[in-house]
Design a protein around this motif. Structure first.
Motif, mmCIF file in Angstrom:
data_model
loop_
_atom_site.group_PDB
_atom_site.id
_atom_site.type_symbol
_atom_site.label_atom_id
_atom_site.label_comp_id
_atom_site.label_asym_id
_atom_site.label_seq_id
_atom_site.Cartn_x
_atom_site.Cartn_y
_atom_site.Cartn_z
ATOM 1 N N ILE A 217 8.115 -8.470 7.417
ATOM 2 C CA ILE A 217 7.261 -7.892 8.460
ATOM 3 C C ILE A 217 6.206 -6.999 7.824
ATOM 4 O O ILE A 217 6.522 -6.118 7.022
ATOM 5 N N ALA A 218 4.956 -7.217 8.194
ATOM 6 C CA ALA A 218 3.859 -6.348 7.771
ATOM 7 C C ALA A 218 3.567 -5.366 8.900
ATOM 8 O O ALA A 218 3.529 -5.749 10.077
ATOM 9 N N HIS A 219 3.370 -4.094 8.544
ATOM 10 C CA HIS A 219 3.110 -3.050 9.535
ATOM 11 C C HIS A 219 1.733 -2.445 9.311
ATOM 12 O O HIS A 219 1.335 -2.201 8.174
ATOM 13 N N GLN A 220 1.044 -2.183 10.399
ATOM 14 C CA GLN A 220 -0.223 -1.449 10.372
ATOM 15 C C GLN A 220 -0.096 -0.294 11.347
ATOM 16 O O GLN A 220 0.023 -0.504 12.564
ATOM 17 N N PHE A 221 -0.054 0.930 10.805
ATOM 18 C CA PHE A 221 0.119 2.123 11.615
ATOM 19 C C PHE A 221 -1.203 2.877 11.641
ATOM 20 O O PHE A 221 -1.660 3.378 10.621
ATOM 21 N N PHE A 222 -1.839 2.937 12.831
ATOM 22 C CA PHE A 222 -3.131 3.590 12.973
ATOM 23 C C PHE A 222 -2.918 5.073 13.262
ATOM 24 O O PHE A 222 -2.290 5.440 14.254
ATOM 25 N N MET A 223 -3.465 5.922 12.394
ATOM 26 C CA MET A 223 -3.391 7.369 12.557
ATOM 27 C C MET A 223 -4.801 7.948 12.580
ATOM 28 O O MET A 223 -5.740 7.311 12.101
ATOM 29 N N PRO A 224 -4.995 9.150 13.124
ATOM 30 C CA PRO A 224 -6.346 9.715 13.230
ATOM 31 C C PRO A 224 -7.142 9.745 11.919
ATOM 32 O O PRO A 224 -8.346 9.428 11.935
ATOM 33 N N PRO A 225 -6.543 10.080 10.762
ATOM 34 C CA PRO A 225 -7.351 10.089 9.531
ATOM 35 C C PRO A 225 -7.681 8.697 9.006
ATOM 36 O O PRO A 225 -8.622 8.522 8.240
ATOM 37 N N GLY A 226 -6.874 7.687 9.378
ATOM 38 C CA GLY A 226 -7.065 6.328 8.882
ATOM 39 C C GLY A 226 -5.764 5.558 8.953
ATOM 40 O O GLY A 226 -4.689 6.131 9.165
ATOM 41 N N PRO A 227 -5.802 4.237 8.770
ATOM 42 C CA PRO A 227 -4.609 3.403 8.918
ATOM 43 C C PRO A 227 -3.709 3.414 7.684
ATOM 44 O O PRO A 227 -4.163 3.644 6.565
ATOM 45 N N LEU A 228 -2.444 3.140 7.919
ATOM 46 C CA LEU A 228 -1.461 2.932 6.857
ATOM 47 C C LEU A 228 -0.932 1.509 6.983
ATOM 48 O O LEU A 228 -0.373 1.146 8.023
#
Length: 420
Positions: A217-228
């Motif tokens: 599984i690939a995860h993309q976590f969007f946060m205010p400073p930028g994505p992880l």
């Protein structure tokens, strides 16, 4: 008797290779192999020494290859040599949130089982892909690999292009291709300007080992400073591409390994158990840069030399390989028709094919980064509801899955798995 007032018609000069490629990273070798397999002779001019390219140590760098890119590598004879080192991407989960708070309620969840073609893509470490390209170039009789050489000058005329190396030697070809990155010297010497802007973000890149399996599984976590981005590698390891504001990224990168992990953990979460660093840590500034033209007289640009986009969708190498497939197809078809494959009208076919796609991707990634890299409550609500809506509609979800797999648009034959 010759008429002295009539201008002389100069015959075409002999060439060292049909195609001169500047840049020995990934796109350059891929293009060289594709063209050589179709009967053209190619010289690859690589600024790095071959021993540096062939280094077998794991340094943490890896690529998310879309299914279409895997097909291209298969079509040019590379995939069989690296397949055992790859990790299929079976699912993609995209979520929104803040560090330490966990993801928002709504998310995107793309499962490869919703399309017939198989995994959406594959993760592959840089070291395996580089070594496979080197071996293929060294083994091919129509490819000359000039490692440890840099181009200091280039000239074009009606019949071809000539480059001068730092060593003083000159090489001539019918066409010059720049695969030499975002700061492309080939583009600059051809007078091609660029358009773009800086994002004020830096990508922190590393690999981690973790306690629990990732299940592909690939995860993309969007946060205010930028994505992880958390991208699965073989075994209990993942590749990390973590975007932060520039000053914050510099502070984090300056920490020791323990401090670095302490900064990562609240953003990463505990869903994979205990984590540790595996390999080196890298950073690179994030910006958007588009060449104002992909071609000039006797010159074509490929990959980052033509376009550099935000890594938010992991499409940098995939876009470059689409360029490879399109340019190879255009050149080989022109040669088989007896055309001058370095002529302006031939190169324009390549530019028409690739400009819209790459511009659309650049605009798309820029918009996503702008939409998600902030903490505006109204935008947060809108994007979360939007992700939930997409996830709830099977037809729309499958469209996004096929996009992630690189299966949409006007695909070159190589990206359909067909040889030229």
């Amino acid at each position: 008797m010759d008429n002295p007032d009539q201008p002389a018609i100069l015959p075409p000069m002999s060439v060292d290779s049909d195609i001169l490629i500047v840049g020995g990273g990934l796109n350059g070798p891929a293009l060289a192999i594709a063209l050589a397999e179709a009967g053209l002779t190619v010289t690859v001019i690589d600024a790095l020494a071959e021993a540096v390219r062939a280094d077998a140590e794991f340094d943490g760098r890896a690529y998310a290859l879309a299914l279409a890119s895997k097909r291209l590598l298969d079509a040019i004879g590379i995939w069989d040599g690296v397949a055992e080192h790859s990790q299929p991407i079976l699912e993609i989960k995209a979520t929104d949130g803040r560090a330490g708070e966990g993801p928002a309620r709504f998310m995107l969840d793309f499962d490869h089982g919703e399309i017939e073609e198989g995994p959406m893509g594959y993760m592959l470490e840089d070291r395996y892909l580089r070594r496979a390209f080197l071996a293929a170039m060294d083994a091919h009789p129509r490819i000359t690999h000039r490692a440890g050489e840099t181009v200091v000058a280039q000239e074009v005329d009606a019949f071809g292009a000539e480059v001068t190396l730092a060593s003083g030697q000159s090489l001539r070809g019918t066409l010059l291709v720049g695969c030499d990155g975002r700061g492309s010297g080939t583009a600059k010497r051809a007078g091609i300007r660029r358009t773009g802007w800086d994002y004020g973000q830096t990508a922190l890149v590393c690999a981690i080992a973790h306690e629990k399996p990732h299940h592909g599984i690939a995860h993309q976590f969007f946060m205010p400073p930028g994505p992880l981005a958390i991208l699965p590698l073989p075994g209990n390891r993942c590749s990390i591409v973590w975007s932060e504001r520039r000053a914050t990224a510099a502070t984090i990168q300056a920490l020791d390994d323990a401090g670095y992990l302490s900064a990562l953990r609240p953003r990463f979460g505990d869903f994979l158990g205990a984590i540790s660093l595996a390999g080196e840590r890298f950073t690179y500034p994030l910006n958007l840069t588009l060449a104002n033209a992909f071609v000039a007289p006797r010159v074509a640009l490929v990959g980052d030399a033509a376009h550099g986009v935000h890594p938010i969708a992991g499409q940098g190498l995939n876009l470059g390989l689409r360029d490879v497939g399109a340019l190879a197809e255009v050149l080989v078809a022109a040669r088989r028709r007896g055309e001058d494959f370095g002529a302006a009208d031939v190169l324009e076919r390549y530019q028409r094919w690739r400009r819209f796609d790459t511009t659309a991707m650049a605009v798309g990634t820029d918009a996503i980064n702008t939409l998600f890299s902030n903490d505006n409550p109204i935008l947060r609500l809108g994007r979360d509801l939007g992700m939930g809506a997409v996830n709830a509609v099977p037809a729309l979800r499958r469209r996004f899955i096929r996009e992630a797999a690189g299966l949409t648009g006007d695909l070159p034959a190589l990206m359909k798995g067909r040889p030229l």
